[in-house]
Design a protein around this motif. Structure first.
Motif, PDB file in Angstrom:
ATOM      1  N   GLU A   4       0.828  -1.211   0.000  1.00  0.00           N
ATOM      2  CA  GLU A   4       0.000   0.000   0.000  1.00  0.00           C
ATOM      3  C   GLU A   4       0.862   1.261   0.000  1.00  0.00           C
ATOM      4  OE1 GLU A   4      -0.422  -2.585   2.094  1.00  0.00           O
ATOM      5  OE2 GLU A   4      -2.315  -3.392   1.311  1.00  0.00           O
ATOM      6  N   ASP A   5       1.931   1.260   0.809  1.00  0.00           N
ATOM      7  CA  ASP A   5       2.843   2.405   0.838  1.00  0.00           C
ATOM      8  C   ASP A   5       3.520   2.597  -0.514  1.00  0.00           C
ATOM      9  OD1 ASP A   5       2.215   2.866   3.484  1.00  0.00           O
ATOM     10  OD2 ASP A   5       3.978   1.792   4.260  1.00  0.00           O
ATOM     11  N   PHE A   6       3.953   1.493  -1.105  1.00  0.00           N
ATOM     12  CA  PHE A   6       4.591   1.558  -2.420  1.00  0.00           C
ATOM     13  C   PHE A   6       3.621   2.119  -3.457  1.00  0.00           C
ATOM     14  CE2 PHE A   6       5.204  -0.286  -6.607  1.00  0.00           C
ATOM     15  CZ  PHE A   6       6.494   0.124  -6.887  1.00  0.00           C
ATOM     16  N   ALA A   7       2.414   1.556  -3.496  1.00  0.00           N
ATOM     17  CA  ALA A   7       1.431   1.991  -4.496  1.00  0.00           C
ATOM     18  C   ALA A   7       1.090   3.466  -4.313  1.00  0.00           C
ATOM     19  CB  ALA A   7       0.169   1.135  -4.399  1.00  0.00           C
ATOM     20  N   ARG A   8       0.945   3.905  -3.076  1.00  0.00           N
ATOM     21  CA  ARG A   8       0.621   5.301  -2.809  1.00  0.00           C
ATOM     22  C   ARG A   8       1.765   6.217  -3.253  1.00  0.00           C
ATOM     23  NH1 ARG A   8      -0.338   4.564   2.294  1.00  0.00           N
ATOM     24  NH2 ARG A   8      -2.286   3.747   1.942  1.00  0.00           N
ATOM     25  N   ALA A   9       3.001   5.804  -2.984  1.00  0.00           N
ATOM     26  CA  ALA A   9       4.161   6.656  -3.266  1.00  0.00           C
ATOM     27  C   ALA A   9       4.542   6.662  -4.749  1.00  0.00           C
ATOM     28  CB  ALA A   9       5.355   6.192  -2.429  1.00  0.00           C
ATOM     29  N   ARG A  10       4.396   5.556  -5.456  1.00  0.00           N
ATOM     30  CA  ARG A  10       4.939   5.442  -6.802  1.00  0.00           C
ATOM     31  C   ARG A  10       3.904   5.376  -7.912  1.00  0.00           C
ATOM     32  NH1 ARG A  10       8.630   7.989  -6.727  1.00  0.00           N
ATOM     33  NH2 ARG A  10       9.161   7.191  -8.781  1.00  0.00           N
ATOM     34  N   SER A  11       2.620   5.341  -7.608  1.00  0.00           N
ATOM     35  CA  SER A  11       1.620   5.192  -8.665  1.00  0.00           C
ATOM     36  C   SER A  11       1.606   6.383  -9.623  1.00  0.00           C
ATOM     37  CB  SER A  11       0.232   4.950  -8.080  1.00  0.00           C
ATOM     38  OG  SER A  11      -0.170   6.045  -7.292  1.00  0.00           O
ATOM     39  N   GLY A  12       1.890   7.582  -9.137  1.00  0.00           N
ATOM     40  CA  GLY A  12       1.945   8.748 -10.032  1.00  0.00           C
ATOM     41  C   GLY A  12       3.054   8.620 -11.058  1.00  0.00           C
ATOM     42  N   SER A  13       4.213   8.184 -10.611  1.00  0.00           N
ATOM     43  CA  SER A  13       5.345   7.983 -11.515  1.00  0.00           C
ATOM     44  C   SER A  13       5.048   6.865 -12.509  1.00  0.00           C
ATOM     45  CB  SER A  13       6.596   7.651 -10.700  1.00  0.00           C
ATOM     46  OG  SER A  13       7.663   7.322 -11.541  1.00  0.00           O
ATOM     47  N   LEU A  14       4.448   5.786 -12.024  1.00  0.00           N
ATOM     48  CA  LEU A  14       4.091   4.677 -12.917  1.00  0.00           C
ATOM     49  C   LEU A  14       3.048   5.122 -13.936  1.00  0.00           C
ATOM     50  CD1 LEU A  14       3.902   1.801 -10.285  1.00  0.00           C
ATOM     51  CD2 LEU A  14       5.672   2.118 -12.026  1.00  0.00           C
ATOM     52  N   LEU A  15       2.104   5.964 -13.509  1.00  0.00           N
ATOM     53  CA  LEU A  15       1.078   6.455 -14.425  1.00  0.00           C
ATOM     54  C   LEU A  15       1.696   7.322 -15.518  1.00  0.00           C
ATOM     55  CD1 LEU A  15      -1.863   6.665 -15.260  1.00  0.00           C
ATOM     56  CD2 LEU A  15      -2.094   8.598 -13.707  1.00  0.00           C
ATOM     57  N   GLN A  33      -2.988  -0.296 -13.372  1.00  0.00           N
ATOM     58  CA  GLN A  33      -3.788  -1.194 -12.535  1.00  0.00           C
ATOM     59  C   GLN A  33      -3.366  -2.647 -12.747  1.00  0.00           C
ATOM     60  OE1 GLN A  33      -7.998  -0.693 -12.947  1.00  0.00           O
ATOM     61  NE2 GLN A  33      -8.481  -2.337 -11.541  1.00  0.00           N
ATOM     62  N   ILE A  34      -3.140  -3.043 -13.990  1.00  0.00           N
ATOM     63  CA  ILE A  34      -2.683  -4.405 -14.280  1.00  0.00           C
ATOM     64  C   ILE A  34      -1.337  -4.659 -13.621  1.00  0.00           C
ATOM     65  CG2 ILE A  34      -1.828  -5.891 -16.141  1.00  0.00           C
ATOM     66  CD1 ILE A  34      -4.054  -4.594 -17.923  1.00  0.00           C
ATOM     67  N   ALA A  35      -0.410  -3.714 -13.773  1.00  0.00           N
ATOM     68  CA  ALA A  35       0.937  -3.888 -13.208  1.00  0.00           C
ATOM     69  C   ALA A  35       0.887  -3.980 -11.687  1.00  0.00           C
ATOM     70  CB  ALA A  35       1.845  -2.740 -13.646  1.00  0.00           C
ATOM     71  N   LEU A  36       0.113  -3.112 -11.055  1.00  0.00           N
ATOM     72  CA  LEU A  36       0.027  -3.149  -9.591  1.00  0.00           C
ATOM     73  C   LEU A  36      -0.666  -4.424  -9.112  1.00  0.00           C
ATOM     74  CD1 LEU A  36      -0.745   0.584  -8.722  1.00  0.00           C
ATOM     75  CD2 LEU A  36       1.389  -0.674  -8.350  1.00  0.00           C
ATOM     76  N   GLU A  37      -1.656  -4.881  -9.846  1.00  0.00           N
ATOM     77  CA  GLU A  37      -2.345  -6.122  -9.469  1.00  0.00           C
ATOM     78  C   GLU A  37      -1.386  -7.301  -9.552  1.00  0.00           C
ATOM     79  OE1 GLU A  37      -4.183  -9.876 -10.126  1.00  0.00           O
ATOM     80  OE2 GLU A  37      -3.456  -8.716 -11.826  1.00  0.00           O
ATOM     81  N   ARG A  38      -0.606  -7.365 -10.611  1.00  0.00           N
ATOM     82  CA  ARG A  38       0.369  -8.452 -10.757  1.00  0.00           C
ATOM     83  C   ARG A  38       1.451  -8.355  -9.685  1.00  0.00           C
ATOM     84  NH1 ARG A  38       1.041  -8.545 -17.364  1.00  0.00           N
ATOM     85  NH2 ARG A  38      -1.093  -9.256 -17.762  1.00  0.00           N
ATOM     86  N   ALA A  39       1.866  -7.153  -9.365  1.00  0.00           N
ATOM     87  CA  ALA A  39       2.888  -6.975  -8.326  1.00  0.00           C
ATOM     88  C   ALA A  39       2.341  -7.373  -6.956  1.00  0.00           C
ATOM     89  CB  ALA A  39       3.368  -5.528  -8.300  1.00  0.00           C
ATOM     90  N   TYR A  40       1.086  -7.065  -6.691  1.00  0.00           N
ATOM     91  CA  TYR A  40       0.492  -7.384  -5.397  1.00  0.00           C
ATOM     92  C   TYR A  40       0.516  -8.891  -5.138  1.00  0.00           C
ATOM     93  CZ  TYR A  40      -2.874  -7.786  -1.615  1.00  0.00           C
ATOM     94  OH  TYR A  40      -3.489  -8.089  -0.431  1.00  0.00           O
TER      95      TYR A  40
END
Length: 182
Positions: A4-15, A33-40
């Motif tokens: 959750e911390d990773f997704a919150r901090a880096r999702s803007g850069s990934l987007l 969303q696909i990338a974060l789901e696979r990473a999760y």
């Protein structure tokens, strides 16, 4: 670091990276969303690696490549000429110039776009780009050369940028910021 911390901090850069890879906001959001789901699903293993962000970016690049393959099997249809035009009118020069950049990138074939984005926006080496895309170093070099040549032709055309500046050389070297909330 929790997922959750990773997704919150880096999702803007990934987007931003996904937006440059796809050229369309909705497609970019889906790709992240696909990338974060696979990473999760594999987060404990990913956290043990040296850099979870690099790993997630690799997932993002591969998901983008899967998208190209899917589109190649079922190509997109061109919009009628009457519907072409700016997606969104904006009054600021920065947004207009960013739109110009996105359109120039979108005009590139998907593999050239991916190579240019990974090499120059994400600042990866040729070898890292080849690894991310699962292709040879020679492919990265040739696609980079072709992509940059096409972008130069676009930049050298006698059109005017939406901000009123004449198209030609980029105004400033370095990264072009793409806001995550545009």
């Amino acid at each position: 670091m929790s997922f959750e911390d990773f997704a919150r901090a880096r999702s803007g850069s990934l987007l931003r990276t996904a937006l440059l890879l796809t050229g369309q906001r909705a497609e970019a959001e889906d790709l992240v969303q696909i990338a974060l789901e696979r990473a999760y699903r594999h987060w404990p293993r990913i956290c043990r690696s040296e850099g979870p962000e690099r790993y997630v970016r690799k997932i993002l690049a591969r998901a983008s490549a899967e998208r190209w393959r899917r589109l190649a099997r079922r190509p997109e249809r061109a919009m009628p000429a009457a519907e072409h035009g700016p997606v969104e009118q904006d009054r600021t020069n920065e947004i207009a110039d960013r739109d110009y950049l996105l359109r120039a990138l979108a005009a590139l074939p998907p593999r050239q776009r991916a190579v240019v984005v990974l090499r120059y926006f994400d600042d990866l080496s040729e070898a890292e780009t080849a690894q991310m895309l699962g292709c040879s170093l020679g492919t990265v070099k040739s696609q980079t050369a072709r992509g940059l040549a096409r972008l130069r032709v676009t930049a050298d055309s006698p059109t005017t940028l939406p901000s009123g500046r004449a198209a030609g050389r980029p105004q400033a070297a370095g990264r072009t910021e793409v806001a995550a909330d545009d």
